[in-house]
Design an enzyme around this catalytic site. Structure first.
Site, PDB file in Angstrom:
ATOM      1  N   ALA A   1       0.816  -1.220   0.000  1.00 58.10           N
ATOM      2  CA  ALA A   1       0.000   0.000   0.000  1.00 58.10           C
ATOM      3  C   ALA A   1       0.848   1.268   0.000  1.00 58.10           C
ATOM      4  CB  ALA A   1      -0.933  -0.003   1.207  1.00 58.10           C
ATOM      5  N   ASP A   2       2.169   1.121   0.026  1.00 57.07           N
ATOM      6  CA  ASP A   2       3.049   2.282   0.066  1.00 57.07           C
ATOM      7  C   ASP A   2       2.994   3.018  -1.277  1.00 57.07           C
ATOM      8  OD1 ASP A   2       5.469   3.543   1.645  1.00 57.07           O
ATOM      9  OD2 ASP A   2       6.080   3.393  -0.450  1.00 57.07           O
ATOM     10  N   VAL A   3       2.602   4.284  -1.234  1.00 52.10           N
ATOM     11  CA  VAL A   3       2.445   5.063  -2.460  1.00 52.10           C
ATOM     12  C   VAL A   3       3.783   5.222  -3.176  1.00 52.10           C
ATOM     13  CG1 VAL A   3       1.798   7.311  -3.399  1.00 52.10           C
ATOM     14  CG2 VAL A   3       0.407   6.264  -1.602  1.00 52.10           C
TER      15      VAL A   3
END
Length: 335
Positions: free
Chosen positions: A259-261
């Site tokens: 989920a890390d942008v």
């Protein structure tokens, strides 16, 4: 009195330090002040807490990536056999000096992007924090905010509640102890620009650790899935936070903060995707990195520290190789 540590080759100390010394420079060229990791006169310096005493140690790289050597010295605090052993063990764990990167590099050779990154970042390790508590609290602060703001909040938190060591006219800070943060209030942390929910999570976790009800250091002895599950039981800890703690404090090799942008953006950029991948797409792509997802993630992250010209050049090389591969496939299909 100095000590020598001989990491397993290849080992690149300067590349490894780039992640911990400061976030990547902003577009306006602004640099960040050190938080807990310092580089002074060619020497990396850090404060270690040992039995409530603070030790400032320094590490200097000698040799070359294929014949690495680290020279370690205690600069302030206890300097006896026990302290030296503790510092040497901490540095070995902090920089994964015994880790064999050859299996990761063999896997990366099969990946169109990673095979370029392992050449540029050869010998780089995922640096580990001295305490799981430090990374967990830092990760909560970093949730859903930009690097610049997170750095600012962590800096004031450390300056306000952390102890420090003085050496040669410089101040070297340590991360606040659980008991100290446990005694704070949400209102106090709010004045440091910590949001209300994050303040409550940080205080609650600090109290559990200070009271002995939560053994974060003990998570190092658990298998990755179990440690991840136990972290997820804590309020304020989601998948991204648990994966980040596993990657940066527990030494886990197969973490993927999908989920890390930032990770999504770099995957989009180098793999030539039409749009930024959602977590499910990133997880699917990461199946090819099984067993080494942490290192694949870290090597992709570290491209943020490179300039635009380098990134563009590497991306063009990847595109050119892809075009050649597509042409060969078309020829084979026509035979």
């Amino acid at each position: 009195m100095s000590m020598l540590i001989h990491p397993r080759a290849p080992f690149n100390f300067s590349q490894t330090l780039r992640f911990v010394l400061a976030p990547p420079p902003l577009l306006n060229g602004r640099q960040f002040e050190p938080l807990l990791d310092y580089f002074v006169d060619g020497e990396y310096r850090r404060v270690l807490e040992l039995a409530y005493e603070l030790i400032l140690y320094g590490v200097r790289e000698e040799g070359i990536p294929d014949k690495p050597r680290l020279r370690v010295r205690i600069l302030a605090g206890p300097d006896d056999d026990h302290a030296r052993r503790a510092v040497a063990e901490e540095i070995a764990r902090q920089f994964a000096t015994d880790l064999d990167l050859k299996p990761f590099y063999a896997l990366a050779q099969k990946d169109p992007v990673l095979r370029h990154l392992i050449v540029h970042f050869r010998g780089m390790r995922v640096p580990q924090a001295p305490q799981v508590f430090e990374i967990l609290i830092s990760a909560i602060i970093e949730q859903q905010v930009n690097l610049s703001f997170a750095h600012k909040v962590k800096k004031v938190l450390i300056d306000t509640y952390g102890r420090s060591v003085e050496f040669e006219g410089r101040r070297y800070s340590a991360f606040p102890e659980p008991a100290v943060l446990a005694a704070t209030t949400p209102a106090e942390l709010l004045r440091l620009q910590v949001s209300g929910p994050k303040a409550r999570y940080m205080i609650a976790i600090s109290r559990l650790v200070a009271e002995g009800a939560l053994d974060l250091e003990g998570l190092r002895r658990h298998p990755e899935p179990l440690a991840h599950e136990k972290l997820m039981e804590l309020k304020g800890v989601g998948h991204w936070t648990a994966q980040y703690v596993g990657l940066r404090a527990l030494g886990h090799l197969d973490c993927l903060p999908a989920a890390d942008v930032g990770l999504q953006k770099v995957i989009h950029y180098f793999y030539g995707l039409r749009k930024r991948p959602v977590p499910e797409r990133a997880q699917k792509m990461a199946r090819a990195w099984q067993g080494w997802k942490s290192y694949a993630t870290f090597y992709l992250w570290l491209t943020y520290w490179e300039n635009a010209e380098w990134k563009s050049r590497v991306r063009e090389q990847i595109r050119a190789e892809r075009r050649v591969g597509d042409s060969k496939a078309e020829l084979s299909a026509g035979l």
